[in-house]
Design a protein around this motif. Structure first.
Motif, PDB file in Angstrom:
ATOM      1  N   ILE A   5       0.823  -1.209   0.000  1.00 35.38           N
ATOM      2  CA  ILE A   5       0.000   0.000   0.000  1.00 35.38           C
ATOM      3  C   ILE A   5       0.859   1.262   0.000  1.00 35.38           C
ATOM      4  O   ILE A   5       1.871   1.350   0.696  1.00 35.38           O
ATOM      5  CB  ILE A   5      -0.942   0.005   1.219  1.00 35.38           C
ATOM      6  N   LEU A   6       0.418   2.226  -0.800  1.00 35.80           N
ATOM      7  CA  LEU A   6       1.033   3.549  -0.847  1.00 35.80           C
ATOM      8  C   LEU A   6       0.016   4.566  -0.352  1.00 35.80           C
ATOM      9  O   LEU A   6      -1.151   4.527  -0.748  1.00 35.80           O
ATOM     10  CB  LEU A   6       1.441   3.894  -2.282  1.00 35.80           C
ATOM     11  N   ILE A   7       0.434   5.474   0.521  1.00 39.68           N
ATOM     12  CA  ILE A   7      -0.422   6.559   0.999  1.00 39.68           C
ATOM     13  C   ILE A   7      -0.025   7.841   0.281  1.00 39.68           C
ATOM     14  O   ILE A   7       1.161   8.171   0.195  1.00 39.68           O
ATOM     15  CB  ILE A   7      -0.279   6.757   2.520  1.00 39.68           C
ATOM     16  N   ALA A   8      -1.021   8.570  -0.241  1.00 38.74           N
ATOM     17  CA  ALA A   8      -0.771   9.872  -0.872  1.00 38.74           C
ATOM     18  C   ALA A   8      -1.677  10.897  -0.209  1.00 38.74           C
ATOM     19  O   ALA A   8      -2.865  11.000  -0.525  1.00 38.74           O
ATOM     20  CB  ALA A   8      -1.035   9.804  -2.372  1.00 38.74           C
ATOM     21  N   ASP A   9      -1.131  11.638   0.747  1.00 39.49           N
ATOM     22  CA  ASP A   9      -1.895  12.641   1.494  1.00 39.49           C
ATOM     23  C   ASP A   9      -0.928  13.696   2.009  1.00 39.49           C
ATOM     24  O   ASP A   9       0.105  13.362   2.588  1.00 39.49           O
ATOM     25  CB  ASP A   9      -2.640  11.986   2.661  1.00 39.49           C
ATOM     26  N   ALA A  35       3.376  12.946  -0.385  1.00 42.87           N
ATOM     27  CA  ALA A  35       2.518  14.106  -0.146  1.00 42.87           C
ATOM     28  C   ALA A  35       2.014  14.777  -1.416  1.00 42.87           C
ATOM     29  O   ALA A  35       1.340  15.801  -1.342  1.00 42.87           O
ATOM     30  CB  ALA A  35       3.261  15.132   0.715  1.00 42.87           C
ATOM     31  N   ASP A  36       2.329  14.215  -2.593  1.00 42.59           N
ATOM     32  CA  ASP A  36       1.840  14.843  -3.824  1.00 42.59           C
ATOM     33  C   ASP A  36       1.512  13.786  -4.871  1.00 42.59           C
ATOM     34  O   ASP A  36       2.008  12.653  -4.821  1.00 42.59           O
ATOM     35  CB  ASP A  36       2.861  15.840  -4.373  1.00 42.59           C
ATOM     36  N   GLY A  37       0.677  14.188  -5.832  1.00 40.06           N
ATOM     37  CA  GLY A  37       0.184  13.250  -6.831  1.00 40.06           C
ATOM     38  C   GLY A  37       1.240  12.730  -7.777  1.00 40.06           C
ATOM     39  O   GLY A  37       1.260  11.543  -8.119  1.00 40.06           O
ATOM     40  N   SER A  57      -7.301  16.422  -2.632  1.00 35.17           N
ATOM     41  CA  SER A  57      -6.538  17.669  -2.601  1.00 35.17           C
ATOM     42  C   SER A  57      -5.124  17.388  -2.115  1.00 35.17           C
ATOM     43  O   SER A  57      -4.917  16.959  -0.981  1.00 35.17           O
ATOM     44  CB  SER A  57      -7.224  18.677  -1.668  1.00 35.17           C
ATOM     45  N   LEU A  58      -4.144  17.639  -3.005  1.00 38.26           N
ATOM     46  CA  LEU A  58      -2.761  17.308  -2.669  1.00 38.26           C
ATOM     47  C   LEU A  58      -1.820  18.501  -2.808  1.00 38.26           C
ATOM     48  O   LEU A  58      -0.646  18.344  -3.106  1.00 38.26           O
ATOM     49  CB  LEU A  58      -2.270  16.151  -3.546  1.00 38.26           C
ATOM     50  N   GLY A  59      -2.338  19.707  -2.594  1.00 42.76           N
ATOM     51  CA  GLY A  59      -1.473  20.884  -2.616  1.00 42.76           C
ATOM     52  C   GLY A  59      -0.959  21.182  -4.011  1.00 42.76           C
ATOM     53  O   GLY A  59      -1.710  21.222  -4.979  1.00 42.76           O
ATOM     54  N   ASN A  60       0.349  21.359  -4.141  1.00 45.40           N
ATOM     55  CA  ASN A  60       0.954  21.720  -5.424  1.00 45.40           C
ATOM     56  C   ASN A  60       0.935  20.548  -6.400  1.00 45.40           C
ATOM     57  O   ASN A  60       0.957  19.390  -6.011  1.00 45.40           O
ATOM     58  CB  ASN A  60       2.398  22.184  -5.217  1.00 45.40           C
ATOM     59  N   GLY A  61       0.918  20.875  -7.694  1.00 43.44           N
ATOM     60  CA  GLY A  61       0.974  19.832  -8.711  1.00 43.44           C
ATOM     61  C   GLY A  61      -0.386  19.227  -9.001  1.00 43.44           C
ATOM     62  O   GLY A  61      -1.427  19.821  -8.724  1.00 43.44           O
ATOM     63  N   ILE A  62      -0.378  18.012  -9.544  1.00 45.77           N
ATOM     64  CA  ILE A  62      -1.633  17.365  -9.932  1.00 45.77           C
ATOM     65  C   ILE A  62      -2.402  16.911  -8.693  1.00 45.77           C
ATOM     66  O   ILE A  62      -1.816  16.559  -7.675  1.00 45.77           O
ATOM     67  CB  ILE A  62      -1.380  16.166 -10.868  1.00 45.77           C
ATOM     68  N   ASN A  63      -3.728  16.940  -8.797  1.00 50.27           N
ATOM     69  CA  ASN A  63      -4.545  16.514  -7.660  1.00 50.27           C
ATOM     70  C   ASN A  63      -4.731  14.998  -7.667  1.00 50.27           C
ATOM     71  O   ASN A  63      -4.244  14.289  -8.554  1.00 50.27           O
ATOM     72  CB  ASN A  63      -5.895  17.242  -7.653  1.00 50.27           C
ATOM     73  N   GLY A  64      -5.445  14.508  -6.668  1.00 51.21           N
ATOM     74  CA  GLY A  64      -5.616  13.067  -6.531  1.00 51.21           C
ATOM     75  C   GLY A  64      -6.401  12.429  -7.657  1.00 51.21           C
ATOM     76  O   GLY A  64      -6.170  11.265  -8.004  1.00 51.21           O
TER      77      GLY A  64
END
Length: 208
Positions: A5-9, A35-37, A57-64
């Motif tokens: 599993i990978l967490i992206a948040d 922390a980013d897409g 919502s992942l801040g800068n760059g591409i979203n989730g």
């Protein structure tokens, strides 16, 4: 073998909470938390991830949602579980269209999130009860949105009678990738072969 599993948040407290939750199960292995897409997409390409726990919502760059779309294009068999505070119908629909396998509110219980992970590993889609009931049809196996854009593209190519190699050449991917898409199409349409997939596609109005 444990599910990877990978967490992206990008919210540290949320990420740490998810990591603590995963540590409670011997069947679930945390590969990394990002922390980013864009990083999430790259990690899937590099690490052989089974499930991505993805915020919208992942801040800068591409979203989730865009990250989900890119992950599904590269690795159709990787499951993506959206876990977010956004439960409006528009966001849910966009996530499902991008290929998300489950949509979970951050207000859900730990038990529900864990159960969701086990459900998607077994090929089932999950919608959090906290999300509007009217959205449920969008991820059921009888709704066109259950297929990603790439899966619909492959299904359309099948209507022209192209071989796996022919489809791969036409959509510019490898034959193995086409085979992965076909497996997803067959599973989501609940069919056994190409002929049934095409017939079901026409019946549902997915192809023309």
């Amino acid at each position: 073998m444990a599910t990877r599993i990978l967490i992206a948040d990008d919210h540290l407290l949320v990420s740490q909470g998810l990591q603590a939750m995963l540590s409670l199960s011997d069947d679930l292995e945390l590969v990394e938390a990002v922390a980013d897409g864009a990083t999430a997409v790259e990690k899937v390409k590099q690490e052989g991830i089974d499930i991505v726990l993805m915020d919208v919502s992942l801040g800068n760059g591409i979203n989730g949602i865009e990250a989900t779309r890119q992950i599904k294009e590269h690795s159709p068999e990787t499951r993506v579980v959206i876990i977010t505070m956004f439960t409006d119908p528009g966001t849910v629909a966009e996530a499902v269209k991008a290929g998300a396998d489950a949509y979970v509110s951050k207000s859900s219980t730990r038990e529900f999130v864990l159960q969701t992970l086990y459900e998607v590993v077994n090929g089932r889609s999950v919608l959090d009860p906290n999300v509007t009931d009217g959205i449920f049809g969008r991820i059921s196996n009888r709704d066109p949105n259950v297929l990603s854009d790439r899966e619909l593209e492959v299904l359309q190519e099948l209507t022209h009678g192209h071989s796996t190699k022919g489809v791969a050449e036409r959509i510019h991917v490898s034959e193995e990738t086409v085979k992965s898409y076909l497996k997803q199409v067959f599973r989501k349409l609940d069919v056994k072969d190409r002929t049934e997939a095409v017939a079901e596609g026409f019946r549902r109005g997915l192809v023309h």
